[in-house]
Design a protein around this motif. Structure first.
Motif, PDB file in Angstrom:
ATOM      1  N   LYS A   1       0.831  -1.200   0.000  1.00  0.00           N
ATOM      2  CA  LYS A   1       0.000   0.000   0.000  1.00  0.00           C
ATOM      3  C   LYS A   1       0.866   1.251   0.000  1.00  0.00           C
ATOM      4  O   LYS A   1       0.690   2.128  -0.833  1.00  0.00           O
ATOM      5  CB  LYS A   1      -0.909  -0.008   1.240  1.00  0.00           C
ATOM      6  CG  LYS A   1      -1.849   1.189   1.341  1.00  0.00           C
ATOM      7  CD  LYS A   1      -2.904   1.201   0.265  1.00  0.00           C
ATOM      8  CE  LYS A   1      -3.878   2.349   0.472  1.00  0.00           C
ATOM      9  NZ  LYS A   1      -4.889   2.448  -0.590  1.00  0.00           N
TER      10      LYS A   1
ATOM     11  N   LEU B   1       7.535   1.733  -9.983  1.00  0.00           N
ATOM     12  CA  LEU B   1       7.110   2.839  -9.129  1.00  0.00           C
ATOM     13  C   LEU B   1       6.499   3.972  -9.950  1.00  0.00           C
ATOM     14  O   LEU B   1       5.520   4.594  -9.544  1.00  0.00           O
ATOM     15  CB  LEU B   1       8.293   3.362  -8.313  1.00  0.00           C
ATOM     16  CG  LEU B   1       8.888   2.399  -7.288  1.00  0.00           C
ATOM     17  CD1 LEU B   1      10.031   3.058  -6.536  1.00  0.00           C
ATOM     18  CD2 LEU B   1       7.831   1.919  -6.305  1.00  0.00           C
TER      19      LEU B   1
ATOM     20  N   THR C   1       2.357   3.668  -9.111  1.00  0.00           N
ATOM     21  CA  THR C   1       2.204   4.351  -7.835  1.00  0.00           C
ATOM     22  C   THR C   1       2.011   5.851  -8.069  1.00  0.00           C
ATOM     23  O   THR C   1       2.325   6.372  -9.138  1.00  0.00           O
ATOM     24  CB  THR C   1       3.430   4.158  -6.911  1.00  0.00           C
ATOM     25  OG1 THR C   1       4.580   4.796  -7.498  1.00  0.00           O
ATOM     26  CG2 THR C   1       3.728   2.692  -6.697  1.00  0.00           C
TER      27      THR C   1
ATOM     28  N   ASN D   1       5.589   6.665  -2.039  1.00  0.00           N
ATOM     29  CA  ASN D   1       4.816   6.131  -3.153  1.00  0.00           C
ATOM     30  C   ASN D   1       3.629   5.358  -2.610  1.00  0.00           C
ATOM     31  O   ASN D   1       3.778   4.525  -1.710  1.00  0.00           O
ATOM     32  CB  ASN D   1       5.687   5.228  -4.030  1.00  0.00           C
ATOM     33  CG  ASN D   1       6.827   5.988  -4.683  1.00  0.00           C
ATOM     34  OD1 ASN D   1       7.865   6.203  -4.078  1.00  0.00           O
ATOM     35  ND2 ASN D   1       6.625   6.405  -5.914  1.00  0.00           N
ATOM     36  N   VAL D   2       2.450   5.615  -3.165  1.00  0.00           N
ATOM     37  CA  VAL D   2       1.213   4.993  -2.696  1.00  0.00           C
ATOM     38  C   VAL D   2       0.552   4.265  -3.862  1.00  0.00           C
ATOM     39  O   VAL D   2       0.496   4.778  -4.984  1.00  0.00           O
ATOM     40  CB  VAL D   2       0.241   6.054  -2.131  1.00  0.00           C
ATOM     41  CG1 VAL D   2      -1.057   5.400  -1.676  1.00  0.00           C
ATOM     42  CG2 VAL D   2       0.888   6.807  -0.980  1.00  0.00           C
ATOM     43  N   ILE D   3       0.061   3.051  -3.600  1.00  0.00           N
ATOM     44  CA  ILE D   3      -0.722   2.312  -4.584  1.00  0.00           C
ATOM     45  C   ILE D   3      -2.186   2.533  -4.247  1.00  0.00           C
ATOM     46  O   ILE D   3      -2.743   1.892  -3.356  1.00  0.00           O
ATOM     47  CB  ILE D   3      -0.366   0.809  -4.574  1.00  0.00           C
ATOM     48  CG1 ILE D   3       1.112   0.618  -4.903  1.00  0.00           C
ATOM     49  CG2 ILE D   3      -1.223   0.046  -5.581  1.00  0.00           C
ATOM     50  CD1 ILE D   3       1.561  -0.833  -4.907  1.00  0.00           C
ATOM     51  N   SER D   4      -2.806   3.457  -4.954  1.00  0.00           N
ATOM     52  CA  SER D   4      -4.210   3.783  -4.727  1.00  0.00           C
ATOM     53  C   SER D   4      -5.098   2.695  -5.319  1.00  0.00           C
ATOM     54  O   SER D   4      -4.630   1.756  -5.965  1.00  0.00           O
ATOM     55  CB  SER D   4      -4.540   5.137  -5.362  1.00  0.00           C
ATOM     56  OG  SER D   4      -4.317   5.098  -6.760  1.00  0.00           O
TER      57      SER D   4
ATOM     58  N   MET E   1      -4.685   2.629  -9.020  1.00  0.00           N
ATOM     59  CA  MET E   1      -3.419   2.006  -9.403  1.00  0.00           C
ATOM     60  C   MET E   1      -3.464   0.491  -9.202  1.00  0.00           C
ATOM     61  O   MET E   1      -2.835  -0.264  -9.955  1.00  0.00           O
ATOM     62  CB  MET E   1      -2.275   2.601  -8.581  1.00  0.00           C
ATOM     63  CG  MET E   1      -1.908   4.033  -8.950  1.00  0.00           C
ATOM     64  SD  MET E   1      -1.196   4.208 -10.612  1.00  0.00           S
ATOM     65  CE  MET E   1      -2.597   4.898 -11.498  1.00  0.00           C
ATOM     66  N   LYS E   2      -4.222   0.034  -8.204  1.00  0.00           N
ATOM     67  CA  LYS E   2      -4.374  -1.418  -7.996  1.00  0.00           C
ATOM     68  C   LYS E   2      -5.117  -2.029  -9.183  1.00  0.00           C
ATOM     69  O   LYS E   2      -4.751  -3.108  -9.676  1.00  0.00           O
ATOM     70  CB  LYS E   2      -5.158  -1.651  -6.697  1.00  0.00           C
ATOM     71  CG  LYS E   2      -5.365  -3.123  -6.333  1.00  0.00           C
ATOM     72  CD  LYS E   2      -4.067  -3.802  -6.000  1.00  0.00           C
ATOM     73  CE  LYS E   2      -4.271  -5.244  -5.526  1.00  0.00           C
ATOM     74  NZ  LYS E   2      -4.880  -5.333  -4.198  1.00  0.00           N
TER      75      LYS E   2
END
Length: 362
Positions: free
Chosen positions: A233, A254, A258, A269-272, A275-276
């Motif tokens: 996440k 990345l 991300t 870095n965030v996997i929203s 993005m998932k």
């Protein structure tokens, strides 16, 4: 009340203007007698004093919002009359912004009325649905819907898609373990539980021809990296995928999957959720290239810990044909698996009637 040579100040100990701290705490004032050197203590209250201008009356029943607004107007008047150049400039800028905001709102309302009158409500709903469809396509691999062959629909060597020539070359070293794998090493990989079922199953049927074997090994290693990334996440370290992951591949993942977020003074870095969904789509696209444009969606669903509804939603958005087939996991019983197949011409993706009905109601 308190008076100075210039203004009179008034505060209330009851009503809407009173401070609540008087009911929570007890205050005292000490007065020192200079002659006796003793202090006398008296009960006290706190007051919030506001300036009162000549000719104004104090309305006890006035709401706090009205009091604040009238006070703002009075302060603005004082700035206009006695303020510095900097204060007057700030006041003028604030008033212009306020007028500009009101003008913009009126213009937007008028434009909306004009569009509705010109195009009609039905056309507007259609435009909104098309816009939502375009937004969905932003999270899918670039699709060449008019392609004559399945391999050209989601092209393998597009720089923006799966693997560019630079990425492909960087996978040579880490993919060597997959390329030269033995049956004993495969058994150990199954026992560790750190590899996806899809990758383990495909490693069982590696081609004998050297070039094809090397190509499949690189694809499987990259697929394993995508699945591993989908479990995260927040990514705080640049080498979150492990030191064995080439820098080129790590940077690509990345950058592609991300978004940057500022949290507690640090960038990460965030996997929203969007993005998932993009990760799921790229995993499916790569799996199609690995296994002759047909992939077991149920195995990928299990590997990425998704609901069946979620992976089917992405597969349909990619315009795959969905079918059922009996299959089994390692040592498990047979069960129905969802199979996604890429066929040309592509079947048309239609949203469920329930979603369409909800949009029409909206």
């Amino acid at each position: 009340a308190a008076e100075t040579d210039r203004l009179c100040y008034v505060g209330n100990n009851f009503g809407t203007g009173a401070l609540k701290c008087n009911s929570l705490c007890k205050y005292f004032v000490g007065v020192m007698n200079k002659d006796s050197r003793k202090m006398e203590v008296y009960d006290a209250e706190l007051f919030n004093l506001q300036p009162v201008f000549p000719g104004d009356s104090i309305n006890e029943g006035l709401s706090p919002e009205s009091q604040n607004q009238s006070y703002r107007d009075k302060v603005d008047s004082l700035i206009e009359a006695f303020g510095t150049t900097k204060q007057k400039r700030a006041l003028s800028s604030r008033r212009m912004n306020q007028v500009g905001s009101e003008t913009l709102q009126k213009a937007m309302a008028k434009a909306a009325e004009t569009i509705i009158d010109t195009k009609g409500l039905t056309a507007l709903v259609s435009d909104v649905m098309q816009t939502e469809a375009d937004d969905v396509s932003l999270y899918l691999p670039p699709c060449h819907a008019d392609a004559d062959k399945p391999e050209d629909v989601y092209r393998f060597d597009d720089n923006s898609l799966l693997l560019s020539s630079v990425d492909y070359a960087a996978l040579e070293a880490p993919a060597a373990a997959f390329r030269d794998i033995t049956s004993e090493e495969l058994l150990k990989m199954q026992q560790t539980g750190s590899y996806s079922l899809y990758v383990l199953e495909e490693l069982k049927s590696m081609p004998r021809e050297e070039k094809s074997r090397d190509h499949k090994a690189r694809c499987l290693w990259y697929l394993q990296a995508l699945i591993k990334l989908s479990f995260q996440k927040f990514i705080k370290r640049k080498n979150a995928l492990g030191f064995e992951c080439p820098h080129v591949i790590n940077s690509k993942l990345l950058k592609t999957f991300t978004v940057m977020s500022f949290n507690k003074g640090n960038m990460q870095n965030v996997i929203s959720s969007s993005m998932k969904a993009k990760l799921i789509a790229y995993v499916i696209a790569l799996a199609l290239h690995i296994n002759h444009f047909q992939t077991d969606l149920t195995v990928l669903q299990c590997d990425m810990k998704l609901s069946e509804k979620k992976i089917l939603e992405v597969a349909k958005a990619m315009r795959l044909k969905i079918s059922k087939k009996k299959g089994r996991f390692f040592g498990g019983t047979e069960e129905d698996h969802r199979i996604g197949t890429l066929l040309v011409p592509l079947p048309k993706y239609e949203q469920s009637s329930r979603q369409q009905k909800r949009k029409k109601m909206a």
